[in-house]
Write an enzyme that holds these catalytic residues in place. Structure first.
Site, PDB file in Angstrom:
ATOM      1  N   GLY A  14      36.527  44.419  33.962  1.00 14.15           N
ATOM      2  CA  GLY A  14      37.555  43.959  33.018  1.00 14.15           C
ATOM      3  C   GLY A  14      36.916  43.445  31.737  1.00 14.15           C
ATOM      4  O   GLY A  14      35.929  42.724  31.788  1.00 14.15           O
ATOM      5  N   ALA A  25      24.349  39.906  19.852  1.00 19.08           N
ATOM      6  CA  ALA A  25      23.143  39.112  20.091  1.00 19.08           C
ATOM      7  C   ALA A  25      22.058  39.944  20.778  1.00 19.08           C
ATOM      8  O   ALA A  25      20.878  39.847  20.435  1.00 19.08           O
ATOM      9  CB  ALA A  25      23.489  37.890  20.937  1.00 19.08           C
ATOM     10  N   ARG A  75      36.113  50.906  35.036  1.00 18.98           N
ATOM     11  CA  ARG A  75      35.859  50.691  36.459  1.00 18.98           C
ATOM     12  C   ARG A  75      35.446  52.073  36.969  1.00 18.98           C
ATOM     13  O   ARG A  75      36.262  52.994  37.016  1.00 18.98           O
ATOM     14  CB  ARG A  75      37.116  50.176  37.156  1.00 18.98           C
ATOM     15  CG  ARG A  75      37.620  48.854  36.536  1.00 18.98           C
ATOM     16  CD  ARG A  75      38.542  48.115  37.452  1.00 18.98           C
ATOM     17  NE  ARG A  75      39.256  47.044  36.760  1.00 18.98           N
ATOM     18  CZ  ARG A  75      38.792  45.800  36.624  1.00 18.98           C
ATOM     19  NH1 ARG A  75      37.631  45.464  37.109  1.00 18.98           N
ATOM     20  NH2 ARG A  75      39.509  44.878  35.993  1.00 18.98           N
ATOM     21  N   ASP A 106      31.462  40.224  38.969  1.00 26.48           N
ATOM     22  CA  ASP A 106      30.778  40.341  40.259  1.00 26.48           C
ATOM     23  C   ASP A 106      30.561  41.795  40.688  1.00 26.48           C
ATOM     24  O   ASP A 106      29.508  42.146  41.227  1.00 26.48           O
ATOM     25  CB  ASP A 106      31.542  39.551  41.338  1.00 26.48           C
ATOM     26  CG  ASP A 106      33.011  39.932  41.418  1.00 26.48           C
ATOM     27  OD1 ASP A 106      33.532  40.560  40.468  1.00 26.48           O
ATOM     28  OD2 ASP A 106      33.659  39.619  42.428  1.00 26.48           O
ATOM     29  N   THR A 130      33.636  37.820  32.225  1.00 25.14           N
ATOM     30  CA  THR A 130      34.910  38.001  32.939  1.00 25.14           C
ATOM     31  C   THR A 130      35.790  36.790  32.673  1.00 25.14           C
ATOM     32  O   THR A 130      35.293  35.659  32.647  1.00 25.14           O
ATOM     33  CB  THR A 130      34.711  38.172  34.465  1.00 25.14           C
ATOM     34  OG1 THR A 130      35.987  38.057  35.113  1.00 25.14           O
ATOM     35  CG2 THR A 130      33.778  37.132  35.067  1.00 25.14           C
ATOM     36  N   ASP A 132      37.757  35.606  34.652  1.00 23.03           N
ATOM     37  CA  ASP A 132      38.057  34.941  35.930  1.00 23.03           C
ATOM     38  C   ASP A 132      37.206  33.711  36.234  1.00 23.03           C
ATOM     39  O   ASP A 132      37.529  32.945  37.147  1.00 23.03           O
ATOM     40  CB  ASP A 132      37.911  35.938  37.088  1.00 23.03           C
ATOM     41  CG  ASP A 132      39.071  36.923  37.158  1.00 23.03           C
ATOM     42  OD1 ASP A 132      40.032  36.746  36.387  1.00 23.03           O
ATOM     43  OD2 ASP A 132      39.015  37.851  37.976  1.00 23.03           O
ATOM     44  N   ASP A 134      34.421  33.386  37.785  1.00 24.94           N
ATOM     45  CA  ASP A 134      34.182  33.360  39.234  1.00 24.94           C
ATOM     46  C   ASP A 134      32.758  33.748  39.611  1.00 24.94           C
ATOM     47  O   ASP A 134      32.534  34.389  40.623  1.00 24.94           O
ATOM     48  CB  ASP A 134      35.201  34.269  39.947  1.00 24.94           C
ATOM     49  CG  ASP A 134      35.123  35.714  39.476  1.00 24.94           C
ATOM     50  OD1 ASP A 134      34.389  36.004  38.519  1.00 24.94           O
ATOM     51  OD2 ASP A 134      35.801  36.561  40.074  1.00 24.94           O
ATOM     52  N   MET A 174      46.477  35.616  35.417  1.00 26.62           N
ATOM     53  CA  MET A 174      45.472  36.480  36.063  1.00 26.62           C
ATOM     54  C   MET A 174      44.529  35.696  36.961  1.00 26.62           C
ATOM     55  O   MET A 174      44.383  34.482  36.836  1.00 26.62           O
ATOM     56  CB  MET A 174      44.693  37.256  35.018  1.00 26.62           C
ATOM     57  CG  MET A 174      45.374  38.543  34.622  1.00 26.62           C
ATOM     58  SD  MET A 174      44.336  39.542  33.539  1.00 26.62           S
ATOM     59  CE  MET A 174      45.256  41.073  33.566  1.00 26.62           C
ATOM     60  N   ARG A 176      42.552  37.593  40.347  1.00 26.58           N
ATOM     61  CA  ARG A 176      42.751  38.300  41.609  1.00 26.58           C
ATOM     62  C   ARG A 176      42.277  37.448  42.791  1.00 26.58           C
ATOM     63  O   ARG A 176      42.934  37.337  43.789  1.00 26.58           O
ATOM     64  CB  ARG A 176      41.953  39.600  41.555  1.00 26.58           C
ATOM     65  CG  ARG A 176      42.579  40.756  42.235  1.00 26.58           C
ATOM     66  CD  ARG A 176      41.729  41.996  42.100  1.00 26.58           C
ATOM     67  NE  ARG A 176      40.601  41.835  41.175  1.00 26.58           N
ATOM     68  CZ  ARG A 176      40.172  42.762  40.342  1.00 26.58           C
ATOM     69  NH1 ARG A 176      40.796  43.906  40.282  1.00 26.58           N
ATOM     70  NH2 ARG A 176      39.133  42.561  39.578  1.00 26.58           N
ATOM     71  N   SER A 220      63.160  20.455  32.835  1.00 30.84           N
ATOM     72  CA  SER A 220      62.589  21.790  33.043  1.00 30.84           C
ATOM     73  C   SER A 220      61.365  21.668  33.931  1.00 30.84           C
ATOM     74  O   SER A 220      60.802  20.585  34.056  1.00 30.84           O
ATOM     75  CB  SER A 220      62.151  22.394  31.709  1.00 30.84           C
ATOM     76  OG  SER A 220      61.062  21.660  31.180  1.00 30.84           O
ATOM     77  N   LEU A 258      47.962  40.560  28.288  1.00 31.06           N
ATOM     78  CA  LEU A 258      47.789  39.855  27.013  1.00 31.06           C
ATOM     79  C   LEU A 258      46.717  38.772  27.161  1.00 31.06           C
ATOM     80  O   LEU A 258      46.073  38.362  26.197  1.00 31.06           O
ATOM     81  CB  LEU A 258      49.115  39.279  26.497  1.00 31.06           C
ATOM     82  CG  LEU A 258      49.763  38.081  27.197  1.00 31.06           C
ATOM     83  CD1 LEU A 258      49.176  36.753  26.733  1.00 31.06           C
ATOM     84  CD2 LEU A 258      51.256  38.097  26.956  1.00 31.06           C
ATOM     85  N   GLN A 259      46.512  38.344  28.426  1.00 31.10           N
ATOM     86  CA  GLN A 259      45.512  37.296  28.687  1.00 31.10           C
ATOM     87  C   GLN A 259      44.089  37.757  28.422  1.00 31.10           C
ATOM     88  O   GLN A 259      43.180  36.958  28.268  1.00 31.10           O
ATOM     89  CB  GLN A 259      45.588  36.852  30.160  1.00 31.10           C
ATOM     90  CG  GLN A 259      46.892  36.195  30.511  1.00 31.10           C
ATOM     91  CD  GLN A 259      47.094  36.079  32.019  1.00 31.10           C
ATOM     92  OE1 GLN A 259      46.640  35.132  32.631  1.00 31.10           O
ATOM     93  NE2 GLN A 259      47.772  37.034  32.615  1.00 31.10           N
TER      94      GLN A 259
END
Ligand SMILES: Nc1ncnc2c1ncn2[C@@H]1O[C@H](COP(=O)(O)OP(=O)(O)O)[C@@H](O)[C@H]1O
Ligand SMILES: O=P(O)(O)OC[C@H]1O[C@](O)(COP(=O)(O)O)[C@@H](O)[C@@H]1O
Ligand SMILES: [Mg+2]
Length: 328
Positions: A14, A25, A75, A106, A130, A132, A134, A174, A176, A220, A258-259
């Site tokens: 991603g 760089a 991918r 990863d 990434t 994420d 992670d 997002m 996963r 709300s 969009l993220q």
């Protein structure tokens, strides 16, 4: 010590804001040190297709502020096979490349590690790119800061309309397998609840808390649901709550891709620059099969094997608890 003269750089998995500053760089640090640089298009797919081009200092002009990746990403299924790796290796050798900088997550590092064990004459250096966040060995990955800010901006807007209509919103973000964005965005936006993959979701508790909020005159409510939450996804959670909470009008928003877009934040530009710079210097110093990370604001190298076997994002229970207390 393996002396290198030609580096290839690629982005894989991603895309993440901050990849472009990192590519810049890598290219300029390499050229400054008298090395040649090759850009590989579409991640590992470009190694297999021999889709590469020579890069110079001007190839990376005015890209610091660009989201996505000028090298494109993919991918790539064929790289998972021994045959695919062999084709990639032959192309790399034919180009006279002796080192690879791989910017990705990863999966990208799993591929890089396998490749490096099979063909140890090619040095590999990983940069964690990434949204994420992670990866073990770096407090922050490239793109996480920008993505979190994008999510916060979007949820703030949803809060406006949620408040105007006295509504309850379930918002999917997002991740996963990672609740990193959900947790940070949840704290930043004052979410009433944060559901993430690292913690089992108790729907009964959630309903209880939402009812309490209503009793406490909350008009709300926002519930953030990470993509990888194990309770069946944002629509199922919203449906389950709808059956029991009649006071709120319930809506669902999936923020989606969009993220991943947008101009990298200053943080990600600096992080990408530091990591790209460090990756090339580590290769020049003869290092291989490592990942560049940032710990306590210092660049740190972690063995790729270790980075992949250690658990990556650990849920910060103290932050979760704080988020819960601050949203009563
Ligand atoms: N076990 C593996 N062996 C070889 N290559 C792999 C392996 N896992 C992933 N890859 C390669 O890395 C690419 C990126 O991995 P992916 O999981 O999609 O994204 P990310 O690197 O962002 O986690 C994959 O498309 C594939 O080409
Ligand atoms: O764009 P795709 O291929 O649908 O992938 C979506 C996934 O990619 C991510 O945005 C980033 O994951 P990776 O960096 O591991 O590729 C995840 O949060 C999300 O689940
Ligand atoms: Mg991944």
């Amino acid at each position: 010590m393996q002396k290198i003269s030609k580096i290839a750089v690629l982005t894989s998995g991603g895309d993440a804001p901050g990849m472009n500053p990192c590519i810049r760089a890598v290219v300029r640090t390499a050229i400054f040190n008298g090395l040649q640089v090759v850009g590989v298009r579409q991640g590992y797919q470009g190694l297999i297709d021999n889709n590469m081009f020579d890069m110079n200092n001007r190839s990376v002009s005015n890209i610091l502020n660009l989201g996505g990746t000028i090298l494109k990403t993919a991918r790539c299924l064929p790289f998972r096979s021994e045959e695919g790796m062999e084709i990639a290796y032959n192309n790399i050798k034919a180009q006279g490349i002796d080192a690879l900088v791989v910017i990705g997550g990863d999966g990208t590092f799993t591929g890089a590690l396998r490749f490096s064990k099979k063909y140890p004459d090619i040095a590999v250096m990983g940069v964690p790119g990434t949204i994420d966040n992670d990866l073990y060995g770096s407090t922050y990955t490239l793109g996480f800061d920008t993505a979190t800010n994008t999510v916060v901006d979007a949820i703030d807007k949803i809060r406006d309309t949620a408040d105007a209509h006295d509504r309850l919103f379930f918002i999917e973000v997002m991740g996963r397998d990672s609740g990193a964005i959900a947790l940070r965005a949840g704290i930043s936006c004052g979410a009433e609840a944060i559901l993430l993959p690292e913690r089992a979701t108790a729907i009964d508790n959630l309903i209880e808390n939402l009812k309490k909020g209503r009793d406490n005159k909350k008009s709300s409510s926002i519930v953030i649901v990470a993509e990888g939450d194990k309770s069946g996804g944002v629509y199922d959670v919203a449906e389950a709550v709808k059956k029991q909470v009649k006071l709120y009008d319930i809506k669902v928003t999936v923020l989606g891709h969009l993220q991943r877009g947008g101009s990298p934040s200053a943080f990600d530009r600096i992080l990408g620059s530091r990591m790209g710079f460090a990756a090339v210097n580590a290769l020049i110093a003869g290092k291989s099969r490592m990942m560049v990370g940032l710990e306590a604001n210092h660049i740190k190298l972690t063995d790729l094997e270790e980075a992949l076997t250690q658990h990556s994002f650990k849920l910060e229970e103290d932050l979760m608890q704080m988020a819960e207390i601050l949203s009563i």
